[in-house]
Design an enzyme around this catalytic site. Sequence first.
Site, PDB file in Angstrom:
ATOM      1  N   ARG A   1      30.086  54.863  25.478  1.00  0.00           N
ATOM      2  CA  ARG A   1      30.464  53.461  25.674  1.00  0.00           C
ATOM      3  C   ARG A   1      30.173  52.702  24.388  1.00  0.00           C
ATOM      4  NH1 ARG A   1      26.910  48.925  28.062  1.00  0.00           N
ATOM      5  NH2 ARG A   1      28.414  47.237  28.000  1.00  0.00           N
TER       6      ARG A   1
ATOM      7  N   HIS B   1      30.688  42.271  23.492  1.00  0.00           N
ATOM      8  CA  HIS B   1      29.243  42.485  23.543  1.00  0.00           C
ATOM      9  C   HIS B   1      28.604  41.462  22.590  1.00  0.00           C
ATOM     10  CE1 HIS B   1      26.036  45.680  24.517  1.00  0.00           C
ATOM     11  NE2 HIS B   1      25.396  44.740  23.845  1.00  0.00           N
TER      12      HIS B   1
ATOM     13  N   GLU C   1      26.905  41.932  29.953  1.00  0.00           N
ATOM     14  CA  GLU C   1      25.777  41.033  30.224  1.00  0.00           C
ATOM     15  C   GLU C   1      26.088  39.570  29.917  1.00  0.00           C
ATOM     16  OE1 GLU C   1      22.358  42.611  28.178  1.00  0.00           O
ATOM     17  OE2 GLU C   1      22.378  44.467  29.312  1.00  0.00           O
TER      18      GLU C   1
ATOM     19  N   ASN D   1      23.465  47.283  34.228  1.00  0.00           N
ATOM     20  CA  ASN D   1      22.513  47.527  33.142  1.00  0.00           C
ATOM     21  C   ASN D   1      21.127  47.206  33.689  1.00  0.00           C
ATOM     22  OD1 ASN D   1      24.866  47.784  31.713  1.00  0.00           O
ATOM     23  ND2 ASN D   1      24.460  46.120  30.280  1.00  0.00           N
TER      24      ASN D   1
ATOM     25  N   TYR E   1      16.763  47.519  33.054  1.00  0.00           N
ATOM     26  CA  TYR E   1      15.604  47.884  32.230  1.00  0.00           C
ATOM     27  C   TYR E   1      14.287  47.707  32.981  1.00  0.00           C
ATOM     28  CZ  TYR E   1      18.852  48.218  28.377  1.00  0.00           C
ATOM     29  OH  TYR E   1      19.890  48.618  27.578  1.00  0.00           O
TER      30      TYR E   1
ATOM     31  N   GLU F   1      23.919  50.768  31.093  1.00  0.00           N
ATOM     32  CA  GLU F   1      22.802  50.764  30.139  1.00  0.00           C
ATOM     33  C   GLU F   1      21.504  51.027  30.886  1.00  0.00           C
ATOM     34  OE1 GLU F   1      22.174  47.383  27.572  1.00  0.00           O
ATOM     35  OE2 GLU F   1      24.323  47.198  27.189  1.00  0.00           O
TER      36      GLU F   1
HETATM   37  O1  IFM Z   1      20.176  46.134  22.855  1.00  0.00           O
HETATM   38  C1  IFM Z   1      20.447  45.482  24.048  1.00  0.00           C
HETATM   39  C2  IFM Z   1      21.923  45.564  24.367  1.00  0.00           C
HETATM   40  O2  IFM Z   1      22.697  45.046  23.346  1.00  0.00           O
HETATM   41  C3  IFM Z   1      22.230  44.809  25.635  1.00  0.00           C
HETATM   42  N1  IFM Z   1      21.349  45.189  26.718  1.00  0.00           N
HETATM   43  C4  IFM Z   1      19.940  45.277  26.446  1.00  0.00           C
HETATM   44  C5  IFM Z   1      19.687  46.101  25.202  1.00  0.00           C
HETATM   45  C6  IFM Z   1      18.170  46.198  24.924  1.00  0.00           C
HETATM   46  O3  IFM Z   1      17.625  44.943  24.740  1.00  0.00           O
END
Ligand code: IFM
Length: 479
Positions: free
Chosen positions: A84, A128, A173, A302, A304, A379
Amino acid sequence: MPEPATPATPVTFPPAFLWGAATSAYQIEGAVREGGRTPSIWDTFSHTPGKTAGGEHGDIAVDHYHRYRDDVAMMAGLGLNAYRFSISWSRVQPTGRGPAVQVGLDFYRRLVDELLAVGIKPAVTLYHWDLPQELEDAGGWPERDTADRFAEYAQIVGEALGDRVEQWITLNEPWCSAFLGYASGVHAPGRTDPAASLKAAHHLNLAHGLATSALRSAMPARNSVALSLNSSVVRPVSQDPADLAAARKIDDLANGVFHGPILHGAYPESLFAATELITDWSYVEDGDLRAINQPLDALGLNYYTPALVSAADNDLSGPRADGHGASQFSPWPGADDVAFHQTPGERTEMGWSIDPTGLHELIMRYTREAPGLPLYITENGAAYDDKPDPDGRVHDPERISYLHGHLAAVRRAVSDGADVRGYYLWSLMDNFEWAYGYEKRFGAVYVDYGTLARTPKSSALWYGQAARTGTLPPVAVAE
Ligand code: IFM
């Protein structure tokens, strides 16, 4: 808490599962003045003193623009079957309007051909975060015209690559574009205007809807159109009604503001109530919600880390701990009565807590909210302070453990009935981490910023083995 990684219980994925890695244009390409490209908001922002760590910028980044052939060969060597990446709008339409620059499109045509030649499935993200600067000068995302310009750009790229790219993502995002870009100002264009950030959110939604229609008119029907949301998993510190209300408010501002109109054709009423002192939403015109609420072929998630919140009067002592960079301005318009808390447990180098249960929760939420819509984890990954050993190898067992835990959570969601079709590790290689410059390394591949040499970390070898076999190797295998 990390999922237990027990070699005795192999975690195996369906045969058609996509094992990918993700990047974005400004974070890796460099070559910012080549082929007619003109500045995006990130060129301007990163060259403004004080905006990024050490004044770092993406002028060279990791020089992927010149090294893309080697980078594709490296992915193929690892065993990945999906990639991607995003298109730099400023390379294709330097001023954000008017005819396309063929040199810019040719770069992406070559990249895609190279990927297809080695059996790697490309997934294109149109946006992006790198808006052409001229469009920001004309008002940026708070301006309605930017959504129309985005649809025109989508049409151009769809016509150019639609014959060879099946997977499309309109926006990455949009929360970050709207709220880090226009409210807290820690991202480009660095504005700190809560009303503008909510307007930006609406026009990003509109841009997604109009671009989805434009892509469909420009491409073969077999292609898939999606968007990638960084939907938050928001948890209240207690079941106290005030804490539940705080969590609800952040859920509206993180999630409902996008998936409301996109998936359900309406903004949550509670979002209007939460933001009534900031904006009257009069820029939502007749027909907008219909334009935004386009049927999608898939949804990108995405993930985290989760967010832990309470009503603010429970704890106003510490700094805001929402993990979105240092600013005296909040990225949460209308939520001054909400406090963010550090979640307990291990953290990555970003200070983000490691919690794969949040990924499972997120997947199951969208399985319920958007039944029948295939999901991709577009992500997921972690930054660590990786350094080469004297032998030149880079050992990153923490990242292997992070990936194992999160992939096991994905697999658990599949067993629980979720239709997750692929996973894109963030990120293929170390790169420009926005306001943090190059100090945070998210890559599975190490980049020496002096020589730009690439060295797969042990996590890349581990992940490659997972991709080739469809089964997660034990966490110690690549050490
Ligand atoms: O690096 C970023 C990415 O560009 C978008 N999502 C989170 C990642 C980590 O912060």
